[in-house]
Design a protein around this motif. Structure first.
Motif, PDB file in Angstrom:
ATOM      1  N   ILE A 127       3.130   5.828  -3.125  1.00 46.86           N
ATOM      2  CA  ILE A 127       4.273   6.532  -3.711  1.00 46.86           C
ATOM      3  C   ILE A 127       4.162   6.539  -5.233  1.00 46.86           C
ATOM      4  O   ILE A 127       4.413   7.558  -5.891  1.00 46.86           O
ATOM      5  N   PHE A 128       3.761   5.410  -5.827  1.00 47.05           N
ATOM      6  CA  PHE A 128       3.560   5.324  -7.270  1.00 47.05           C
ATOM      7  C   PHE A 128       2.495   6.315  -7.723  1.00 47.05           C
ATOM      8  O   PHE A 128       2.639   6.972  -8.750  1.00 47.05           O
ATOM      9  N   ASP A 129       1.440   6.465  -6.948  1.00 51.76           N
ATOM     10  CA  ASP A 129       0.370   7.409  -7.264  1.00 51.76           C
ATOM     11  C   ASP A 129       0.888   8.837  -7.230  1.00 51.76           C
ATOM     12  O   ASP A 129       0.528   9.659  -8.072  1.00 51.76           O
ATOM     13  N   LYS A 130       1.747   9.160  -6.273  1.00 48.89           N
ATOM     14  CA  LYS A 130       2.273  10.517  -6.155  1.00 48.89           C
ATOM     15  C   LYS A 130       3.280  10.832  -7.264  1.00 48.89           C
ATOM     16  O   LYS A 130       3.420  11.983  -7.662  1.00 48.89           O
ATOM     17  N   LEU A 131       3.993   9.826  -7.763  1.00 50.67           N
ATOM     18  CA  LEU A 131       5.004  10.057  -8.797  1.00 50.67           C
ATOM     19  C   LEU A 131       4.404  10.189 -10.194  1.00 50.67           C
ATOM     20  O   LEU A 131       5.039  10.746 -11.090  1.00 50.67           O
TER      21      LEU A 131
ATOM     22  N   LEU B  77       0.818  -1.209   0.000  1.00 50.89           N
ATOM     23  CA  LEU B  77       0.000   0.000   0.000  1.00 50.89           C
ATOM     24  C   LEU B  77       0.855   1.264   0.000  1.00 50.89           C
ATOM     25  O   LEU B  77       0.549   2.230  -0.707  1.00 50.89           O
ATOM     26  N   VAL B  78       1.933   1.253   0.765  1.00 51.85           N
ATOM     27  CA  VAL B  78       2.831   2.409   0.789  1.00 51.85           C
ATOM     28  C   VAL B  78       3.484   2.611  -0.573  1.00 51.85           C
ATOM     29  O   VAL B  78       3.558   3.738  -1.079  1.00 51.85           O
ATOM     30  N   SER B  79       3.937   1.525  -1.186  1.00 52.19           N
ATOM     31  CA  SER B  79       4.573   1.659  -2.502  1.00 52.19           C
ATOM     32  C   SER B  79       3.567   2.106  -3.560  1.00 52.19           C
ATOM     33  O   SER B  79       3.909   2.888  -4.456  1.00 52.19           O
ATOM     34  N   PHE B  80       2.323   1.657  -3.473  1.00 51.39           N
ATOM     35  CA  PHE B  80       1.309   2.117  -4.420  1.00 51.39           C
ATOM     36  C   PHE B  80       0.993   3.589  -4.209  1.00 51.39           C
ATOM     37  O   PHE B  80       0.783   4.332  -5.171  1.00 51.39           O
TER      38      PHE B  80
ATOM     39  N   ALA C  39       0.003  -4.331 -12.822  1.00 52.95           N
ATOM     40  CA  ALA C  39       1.331  -4.897 -13.055  1.00 52.95           C
ATOM     41  C   ALA C  39       2.323  -4.391 -12.013  1.00 52.95           C
ATOM     42  O   ALA C  39       3.160  -5.155 -11.509  1.00 52.95           O
ATOM     43  N   PHE C  40       2.218  -3.118 -11.664  1.00 55.52           N
ATOM     44  CA  PHE C  40       3.086  -2.557 -10.628  1.00 55.52           C
ATOM     45  C   PHE C  40       2.848  -3.246  -9.287  1.00 55.52           C
ATOM     46  O   PHE C  40       3.791  -3.619  -8.598  1.00 55.52           O
ATOM     47  N   MET C  41       1.579  -3.420  -8.938  1.00 53.96           N
ATOM     48  CA  MET C  41       1.270  -4.060  -7.659  1.00 53.96           C
ATOM     49  C   MET C  41       1.750  -5.508  -7.630  1.00 53.96           C
ATOM     50  O   MET C  41       2.261  -5.978  -6.604  1.00 53.96           O
ATOM     51  N   LEU C  42       1.610  -6.237  -8.730  1.00 53.09           N
ATOM     52  CA  LEU C  42       2.108  -7.609  -8.796  1.00 53.09           C
ATOM     53  C   LEU C  42       3.629  -7.662  -8.676  1.00 53.09           C
ATOM     54  O   LEU C  42       4.183  -8.523  -7.983  1.00 53.09           O
ATOM     55  N   ALA C  43       4.308  -6.737  -9.351  1.00 50.43           N
ATOM     56  CA  ALA C  43       5.769  -6.707  -9.292  1.00 50.43           C
ATOM     57  C   ALA C  43       6.252  -6.414  -7.874  1.00 50.43           C
ATOM     58  O   ALA C  43       7.167  -7.085  -7.366  1.00 50.43           O
ATOM     59  N   VAL C  44       5.652  -5.448  -7.223  1.00 48.83           N
ATOM     60  CA  VAL C  44       6.048  -5.107  -5.852  1.00 48.83           C
ATOM     61  C   VAL C  44       5.708  -6.253  -4.904  1.00 48.83           C
ATOM     62  O   VAL C  44       6.485  -6.578  -3.999  1.00 48.83           O
TER      63      VAL C  44
ATOM     64  N   THR D 264      -4.299  11.848 -10.821  1.00 47.56           N
ATOM     65  CA  THR D 264      -4.605  10.871  -9.783  1.00 47.56           C
ATOM     66  C   THR D 264      -5.023   9.565 -10.443  1.00 47.56           C
ATOM     67  O   THR D 264      -5.816   9.555 -11.389  1.00 47.56           O
ATOM     68  N   LEU D 265      -4.482   8.492  -9.957  1.00 43.41           N
ATOM     69  CA  LEU D 265      -4.795   7.183 -10.520  1.00 43.41           C
ATOM     70  C   LEU D 265      -6.267   6.841 -10.330  1.00 43.41           C
ATOM     71  O   LEU D 265      -6.894   6.252 -11.206  1.00 43.41           O
ATOM     72  N   ARG D 266      -6.814   7.188  -9.184  1.00 40.05           N
ATOM     73  CA  ARG D 266      -8.210   6.867  -8.902  1.00 40.05           C
ATOM     74  C   ARG D 266      -9.142   7.507  -9.930  1.00 40.05           C
ATOM     75  O   ARG D 266     -10.023   6.864 -10.487  1.00 40.05           O
ATOM     76  N   LYS D 267      -8.928   8.796 -10.197  1.00 41.56           N
ATOM     77  CA  LYS D 267      -9.780   9.498 -11.155  1.00 41.56           C
ATOM     78  C   LYS D 267      -9.599   8.922 -12.555  1.00 41.56           C
ATOM     79  O   LYS D 267     -10.574   8.687 -13.266  1.00 41.56           O
TER      80      LYS D 267
END
Length: 71
Positions: free
Chosen positions: A29-33, A24-27, A56-61, A37-40
């Motif tokens: 950070i990914f959202d902020k970078l 969740l923390v890495s996601f 894919a990012f969440m699976l990799a992490v 906004t990813l949600r929107k």
């Protein structure tokens, strides 16, 4: 009576919670970078490509965290 080993069970629970928190923390950070906004983008604009990228990012992490915890 069966001897219940609580240490492996407790370790599994702790590592699972730790892995979920790190994911969740890495996601976050990914959202902020990423711009916007990813949600929107995913929910309102129906951006399928971004949803696939996020998955894919969440699976990799998750694989990295799993290897780090069990390795």
């Amino acid at each position: 009576m069966t001897d219940l080993h609580l240490h492996p069970l407790l370790a599994s629970i702790v590592y699972s919670v730790l892995g979920i928190v790190l994911l969740l923390v890495s996601f976050f950070i990914f959202d902020k970078l990423t711009p916007g906004t990813l949600r929107k983008e995913i929910l309102e604009d129906q951006n399928t490509a971004l949803a696939i990228l996020g998955a894919a990012f969440m699976l990799a992490v998750a694989l990295i965290i799993s290897a780090a915890i069990h390795g």
